[in-house]
Design an enzyme around this catalytic site. Structure first.
Site, short mmCIF file in Angstrom:
data_model
loop_
_atom_site.label_atom_id
_atom_site.label_comp_id
_atom_site.label_asym_id
_atom_site.label_seq_id
_atom_site.Cartn_x
_atom_site.Cartn_y
_atom_site.Cartn_z
N ASN A 46 61.06 17.77 -13.71
CA ASN A 46 59.71 18.32 -13.58
C ASN A 46 59.09 18.63 -14.94
O ASN A 46 58.03 19.24 -15.01
CB ASN A 46 59.74 19.61 -12.76
CG ASN A 46 60.16 19.37 -11.32
OD1 ASN A 46 59.90 18.31 -10.77
ND2 ASN A 46 60.82 20.34 -10.73
N HIS A 132 55.83 24.79 -0.18
CA HIS A 132 57.16 25.03 -0.76
C HIS A 132 57.95 26.09 0.01
O HIS A 132 57.38 27.03 0.55
CB HIS A 132 56.94 25.51 -2.20
CG HIS A 132 58.16 25.54 -3.05
ND1 HIS A 132 58.82 26.71 -3.36
CD2 HIS A 132 58.85 24.54 -3.65
CE1 HIS A 132 59.85 26.43 -4.15
NE2 HIS A 132 59.89 25.12 -4.35
N GLU A 176 49.66 24.38 -1.67
CA GLU A 176 50.01 23.93 -3.01
C GLU A 176 48.82 23.14 -3.55
O GLU A 176 48.05 22.57 -2.78
CB GLU A 176 51.26 23.04 -2.97
CG GLU A 176 52.52 23.82 -2.60
CD GLU A 176 53.80 22.98 -2.70
OE1 GLU A 176 53.89 22.13 -3.60
OE2 GLU A 176 54.70 23.20 -1.88
N SER A 180 54.87 19.31 -3.88
CA SER A 180 56.04 19.08 -4.73
C SER A 180 56.88 17.89 -4.31
O SER A 180 57.52 17.25 -5.14
CB SER A 180 56.90 20.34 -4.79
OG SER A 180 57.27 20.74 -3.49
N ASP A 205 49.11 27.55 -4.99
CA ASP A 205 50.35 27.52 -5.78
C ASP A 205 50.30 26.19 -6.54
O ASP A 205 50.43 25.13 -5.96
CB ASP A 205 51.56 27.58 -4.84
CG ASP A 205 52.89 27.33 -5.56
OD1 ASP A 205 52.89 26.74 -6.66
OD2 ASP A 205 53.93 27.70 -4.99
N HIS A 208 52.91 22.30 -9.65
CA HIS A 208 52.96 20.90 -10.12
C HIS A 208 51.62 20.37 -10.63
O HIS A 208 51.54 19.23 -11.05
CB HIS A 208 53.49 20.00 -9.00
CG HIS A 208 54.85 20.39 -8.56
ND1 HIS A 208 55.99 19.95 -9.17
CD2 HIS A 208 55.25 21.25 -7.60
CE1 HIS A 208 57.05 20.50 -8.59
NE2 HIS A 208 56.63 21.29 -7.63
N LYS A 240 57.74 23.92 -15.16
CA LYS A 240 57.50 22.51 -14.91
C LYS A 240 56.75 21.91 -16.11
O LYS A 240 57.38 21.70 -17.14
CB LYS A 240 56.81 22.34 -13.57
CG LYS A 240 57.89 22.49 -12.47
CD LYS A 240 57.51 23.14 -11.21
CE LYS A 240 58.75 23.33 -10.34
NZ LYS A 240 58.55 24.24 -9.23
C1 PLP Z 1 59.17 25.14 -8.31
C2 PLP Z 1 58.21 25.75 -7.36
C3 PLP Z 1 58.15 27.13 -7.14
C4 PLP Z 1 59.19 28.05 -7.70
O1 PLP Z 1 58.98 28.27 -9.05
P1 PLP Z 1 60.22 28.67 -9.96
O2 PLP Z 1 59.61 29.22 -11.18
O3 PLP Z 1 61.00 27.41 -10.18
O4 PLP Z 1 61.02 29.68 -9.19
C5 PLP Z 1 57.16 27.63 -6.33
N1 PLP Z 1 56.27 26.82 -5.74
C6 PLP Z 1 56.31 25.49 -5.89
C7 PLP Z 1 55.31 24.65 -5.20
C8 PLP Z 1 57.29 24.91 -6.68
O5 PLP Z 1 57.36 23.60 -6.82
#
Ligand code: PLP
Length: 389
Positions: A46, A132, A176, A180, A205, A208, A240
């Site tokens: 990522n 997620h 999101e 992801s 969120d 990505h 990421k």
């Molecule tokens: C990776 C991810 C998370 C978690 O984040 P971390 O910092 O790795 O705990 C939350 N939401 C999505 C969509 C993710 O891909």
């Protein structure tokens, strides 16, 4: 026997081809991954902009450790909040165009915090079905009513809002920005319209999308023509595209003040190390200013999709760094990944429960580290293995 389910569930996982374990890589994250003294071309990371092992960031981390030590020494509200955290917060506010922002050690814990903090017994949480696991689990653990709308289906969302959202309860829609496991983008403008129409909050969120999308990497909402401050909650991670680790939650000053005062995952957790905050600041500057990383990534994405299509390989509809090849059967997806490994390519088979049943896939991620010839070799290898399977 107590806790019988442990061995039972584990052997079910083995039988279903769903068993998981960690593999230790040696050295750093980059174009190549070294595992057991063998190098693989890395198509699983990522680290979209190629920052996780960037020399400037390694320097920043070393300098940060010299300036601030290695640990924060406490939670943010006690002694764990350093000038490095404050500087990072101010920098992110101006880059992302948000009013206020709180730092977290992980995106997982940020998502747990937000949902638990905002939604009580009579409130309504509506999530995209493919959100997620951190969001789904938080919704399940909260006291609120949780509904899921069909993936990226705004009219299904609206039906739910009409049917269940008419009372005075607080409502929160979460999607999101970039999904992801699929790499596709949410229809953020339409989600924002629905949220306004039905007096709901909208949270994106953008784990990505941040760094990858938007002119200066400000993420999915900006890419969609909105401002991050048009969203009630904008959440992103530093692990990421920023290549480091940790996360933030952004919103109005009142919301962030409320979070700081009432959120247990915020209050009762050790602040992320200030040297790390210092490194993230440097990473954010690079993401904002080094346009060539995004340009290169997007050019690689276009090339990959074109050469895969030429080889008759079906890639899910995605214009982001996440380029999944949907296989369906979990065991077949695992075999494909294993064969690619033998040929020197590190890809990941993603299986249920991470994705819906019968939608196991090869999740290929591209990063600014890749060369066009890497993509050509990968596509040729996938074609060959698919023919053999
Ligand atoms: C990776 C991810 C998370 C978690 O984040 P971390 O910092 O790795 O705990 C939350 N939401 C999505 C969509 C993710 O891909």
């Amino acid at each position: 026997m107590a806790f019988d389910f442990i061995s039972e569930q584990l052997s079910n996982r083995v039988n279903d081809g769903l068993y998981r374990h960690c593999t230790a890589i040696t050295g750093s994250q980059g174009r190549l991954l070294n595992v057991d003294n063998k190098n693989y071309l890395n198509f699983s990371s990522n680290d979209y902009l190629g920052l996780a092992s960037d020399p400037a960031l390694i320097n920043a981390w070393q300098k940060g450790a010299q300036l601030f030590g290695v640990g924060s020494g406490g939670s943010f509200l006690v002694t764990g909040y350093n000038k490095a955290h404050e500087d990072l917060t101010e920098q992110l506010k101006s880059w992302l165009g948000v009013e206020a922002l709180a730092l977290f050690s992980s995106g997982y814990s940020a998502n747990q915090a937000i949902i638990k903090l905002l939604l009580g017994k009579n409130d309504l949480l509506i999530q995209d079905k493919l959100n997620h696991a951190s969001l789904m689990e938080a919704g399940t653990l909260a006291d609120c009513k949780m509904l899921r709308f069909k993936h990226n289906d705004v009219s299904h969302l609206e039906q739910s809002l009409i049917k269940h959202g008419s009372n005075n309860a607080n409502k929160l829609i979460i999607s999101e920005g970039v999904f992801s496991m699929d790499g596709d983008c949410a229809p953020i403008r339409s989600l924002a319209d629905q949220a306004n129409l039905y007096d709901s909050w909208l949270m994106i969120d953008d784990a990505h999308g941040l760094g990858v999308l938007g002119k200066n990497g400000q993420g999915s909402a900006v890419h969609a023509g909105l401002k991050n401050s048009d969203l009630q909650i904008y959440m992103g991670t530093f692990g990421k595209a920023l290549g480091v680790g940790g996360a933030f939650v952004a919103g109005s000053q009142a919301f962030i003040d409320y979070l700081t005062n009432f959120s247990k995952p915020y209050i009762y957790s050790t602040g992320l190390p200030p040297a790390m905050a210092y490194t993230i600041s440097q990473a954010a500057k690079m993401v904002e200013n080094e346009h060539w990383r995004r340009d290169k990534l997007h050019s690689l994405i276009n090339t990959f999709r074109r050469i895969a299509a030429e080889q008759g390989i079906q890639i899910a509809h995605s214009s982001t760094a996440i380029q999944p090849i949907i296989i369906g059967d979990s065991k077949k997806a695992v075999r494909l990944a294993e064969q690619l490994k033998i040929l020197g390519f590190w890809t990941t088979a993603i299986r249920p429960p991470t994705v819906p049943v019968n939608s196991a896939r090869l999740r290929i991620t591209l990063t600014a580290h890749h060369k066009i010839e890497d993509l050509q070799r990968l596509v040729a290898a996938i074609r060959r293995v698919l023919n053999e399977l």
